[in-house]
Design a protein around this motif. Structure first.
Motif, PDB file in Angstrom:
ATOM      1  N   ALA A  81       0.723  -1.386  -0.115  1.00  0.00           N
ATOM      2  CA  ALA A  81       0.047  -0.117   0.019  1.00  0.00           C
ATOM      3  C   ALA A  81       0.862   1.473  -0.130  1.00  0.00           C
ATOM      4  O   ALA A  81       1.667   1.356   0.570  1.00  0.00           O
ATOM      5  CB  ALA A  81      -1.078   0.014   1.159  1.00  0.00           C
ATOM      6  N   ARG A  82       0.373   2.323  -0.897  1.00  0.00           N
ATOM      7  CA  ARG A  82       1.289   3.622  -0.783  1.00  0.00           C
ATOM      8  C   ARG A  82       0.484   4.743  -0.889  1.00  0.00           C
ATOM      9  O   ARG A  82       0.950   5.621  -0.616  1.00  0.00           O
ATOM     10  CB  ARG A  82       2.087   3.540  -2.138  1.00  0.00           C
ATOM     11  N   TRP A  83      -0.841   4.682  -0.722  1.00  0.00           N
ATOM     12  CA  TRP A  83      -1.786   5.980  -0.476  1.00  0.00           C
ATOM     13  C   TRP A  83      -2.936   5.373   0.841  1.00  0.00           C
ATOM     14  O   TRP A  83      -3.225   4.113   0.759  1.00  0.00           O
ATOM     15  CB  TRP A  83      -2.548   5.990  -1.844  1.00  0.00           C
ATOM     16  N   PHE A  84      -2.664   6.319   1.657  1.00  0.00           N
ATOM     17  CA  PHE A  84      -3.484   5.821   2.873  1.00  0.00           C
ATOM     18  C   PHE A  84      -4.380   6.707   3.399  1.00  0.00           C
ATOM     19  O   PHE A  84      -4.106   7.904   3.336  1.00  0.00           O
ATOM     20  CB  PHE A  84      -2.337   5.610   4.157  1.00  0.00           C
ATOM     21  N   ASP A  85      -5.682   6.321   3.670  1.00  0.00           N
ATOM     22  CA  ASP A  85      -6.750   7.067   4.096  1.00  0.00           C
ATOM     23  C   ASP A  85      -6.533   7.298   5.802  1.00  0.00           C
ATOM     24  O   ASP A  85      -6.782   6.213   6.446  1.00  0.00           O
ATOM     25  CB  ASP A  85      -7.921   6.304   3.746  1.00  0.00           C
ATOM     26  N   LEU A  86      -6.446   8.413   6.081  1.00  0.00           N
ATOM     27  CA  LEU A  86      -6.001   8.644   7.709  1.00  0.00           C
ATOM     28  C   LEU A  86      -7.265   9.589   8.155  1.00  0.00           C
ATOM     29  O   LEU A  86      -7.368  10.684   7.263  1.00  0.00           O
ATOM     30  CB  LEU A  86      -4.633   9.160   7.883  1.00  0.00           C
TER      31      LEU A  86
END
Length: 554
Positions: free
Chosen positions: A211-216
């Motif tokens: 994973a390289r894009w994170f929903d925070l």
């Protein structure tokens, strides 16, 4: 009643109940042959299993095999199976193995020569096994460049920079972790793990899986920052839970990039919630709290510091090589809502969402088929070319309310329902992709292996780098010599010819002998009489001999 009959009925009932109690788990193995060779079964053996491998897996086919252990005696047992495939016309081979030692699992073991041709070079890869779910085995490549397989390297961006480095950010694909900080529950507010946890491993592991894009989604409670999964339930107020602390998130990311440098990582901040606003949860954050959050995030190492101060407003037009280079440190961007203030430090790594636009949106459905139809229809409408704005493919299930409160059944949890979405993705993704239309972000719950990463790597290899892929295929001339019983269909002018029982060299379309237009080759195999695969070739001056369309089983 006759005592003998009573005894027999009781015995039969006991045996049936015992069989149900100890019946083994089953699941699906999804296979995608995106190599230039047919896969032919050369060996097959099984013991105490439902195991029926395909005799032939043709080039470009995507097939599903059901696998089931007959008995479930725990993590160890004697049930197992193995099927060996040769890559026709080569000395390459691999075997798919079902094992039951330290847990049930499906393994792929490559021959030494084939292992050396993959990106990782690993001889054995563990696909895992999901009861009632699915695992994916894909092998994509042309045999000249390294093969992409289901075992994605930890440093997959570094390993594929020769492909992605020259591409703009909006041209490539990567996995996105949905609500990535909700892998653990630190406190529930009317919610629990069953209905609020969206991941099962920490962000460090999500990074390791690709994973390289994170929903925070940040919230602050008593001065401490956490991920949140909260919803406004009307008269009930805000319900849900808080997850991992942002301190742990920062530490996880710093640990990963110190061990695995040279990757591009994007943190997407949204759904911020103020939990320090008296007795109520308040959507949004006052500016002072934003600045406190930024101070915490500025503890991340390798925040983006662009070499060029003259940047475009639309950062998705930047090439990947402007973020990372071979052997460089990683680069971290923090994408914040347009309504959020910029940090007082003016750090360039914090960018408003309008400077990194993304289309695509989440839908509320518990039906994987509705999810598929809706999301791919939206993809085809919004992503018209590789230069279109980045498209996020939210591939998540919203469990029904009855399932959300059915905490005794793990299959009705968010994580449990994610299994059905994953199965659907593995089944259909390959038939939805073209060189113009493919997702930039595949957003999923429960990133627990690197198989979604493998899908995005294949997209980057075959679609984002379509011109390079065509050159590979044209140069290779598709030297496959075992296909027979072919039917040739000319589709540019409606005419057709038929050649039965001919060798491959008699029917394969070579660029120098075919007229302009496209040609379909529908290959029929007597071992698989109900199947057909289509190969679309281009013979224009620009794309002579190159594959234009996906190959697939019908």
């Amino acid at each position: 009643m006759d005592l003998r009959k009573l005894f027999l009925r009781a015995t039969c009932g006991f045996l049936v109940a015992a069989n149900l109690a100890f019946a083994g788990p089953g699941g699906h193995l999804e296979m995608a042959n995106l190599s230039p060779y047919d896969w032919k079964l050369t060996y097959n053996h099984s013991y105490h299993m439902d195991w029926e491998p395909w005799d032939l897996i043709p080039i470009g086919s995507k097939l599903e095999q059901y696998v089931e252990w007959w008995y479930h005696w725990g993590d160890n047992g004697d049930g197992g199976a193995e099927a060996t495939y040769s890559l026709v016309g080569t000395d390459l081979s691999f075997s798919i193995q079902a094992r039951q030692s330290g847990g049930k699992k499906l393994l792929v073991e490559y021959s030494d020569a084939l292992a050396a041709m993959t990106l990782t070079g690993e001889k054995v890869i563990d696909l895992g096994f999901d009861h009632d779910g699915s695992v994916l085995f894909v092998l994509s490549g042309n045999g000249v460049e390294p093969y992409v397989s289901s075992q994605a390297p930890r440093d997959w961006m570094q390993k594929t920079l020769s492909t992605i480095g020259s591409k703009e950010l909006r041209e490539m694909s990567m996995p996105m972790a949905h609500n990535s900080g909700m892998n653990t529950i630190t406190k529930g507010y009317g919610g629990c793990k069953h209905n609020t946890a969206c991941q099962t491993v920490p962000i460090y592991n999500q990074l390791a899986f690709g994973a390289r894009w994170f929903d925070l989604r940040p919230t602050v409670v008593k001065g401490n920052w956490y991920a949140n999964h909260m919803s406004d339930a009307g008269i009930l107020g805000w319900v849900g839970a808080r997850g991992t602390s942002f301190t742990d998130i920062v530490n996880d990311i710093n640990r990963f990039i110190s061990e695995t440098p040279g990757e591009l990582i994007i943190l997407q901040i949204s759904h911020e919630l103020d939990g320090d606003a008296g007795a109520k949860w308040i959507p949004g954050l006052p500016e002072a709290r934003w600045q406190i959050l930024y101070t915490l995030l500025e503890q991340l190492n390798d925040l983006w510091t662009p070499a060029d101060s003259n940047l475009p407003d639309d950062l998705e037009t930047l090439k990947i090589s402007q973020f990372i280079q071979p052997g460089s440190n990683s680069t971290i961007l923090v994408r914040i809502p347009d309504h959020a203030p910029l940090p007082n430090s003016s750090h360039p790594a914090f960018i408003h969402e309008s400077r990194l636009p993304v289309t695509g949106d989440w839908i509320s459905t518990a039906d994987p088929s509705v999810l598929s139809d809706t999301q791919f229809t939206t993809l085809q409408k919004l992503r018209l070319s590789p230069k279109s704005p980045m498209f996020r493919l939210p591939w998540t299930i919203a469990p029904k309310i009855a399932h959300m409160i059915d905490v005794a059944n793990p299959l009705h949890s968010i994580i449990g329902e994610a299994m059905w979405a994953e199965h659907k993705l593995y089944q259909i993704i390959w038939d939805k992709l073209t060189r113009d239309t493919y997702p930039n972000l595949i957003e999923v719950d429960n990133i627990h292996n690197s198989q979604v990463t493998a899908i995005t790597m294949v997209i980057n290899q075959r679609y984002a780098d379509a011109e390079g892929w065509m050159k590979w295929m044209e140069g290779e001339k598709r030297e496959v010599t075992t296909l027979r019983w072919a039917e040739r269909l000319r589709i540019d002018d409606g005419s057709s010819t038929r050649d039965d029982e001919k060798e491959e060299e008699d029917v394969w379309p070579h660029a120098e002998t075919e007229p302009a237009g496209e040609l379909d080759i529908a290959v029929l195999d007597k071992k698989m009489p109900n199947t057909k695969r289509i190969v679309k070739f281009g013979s224009t001056e620009q794309h002579k001999g190159a594959i234009l369309g996906e190959i697939h089983i019908r």
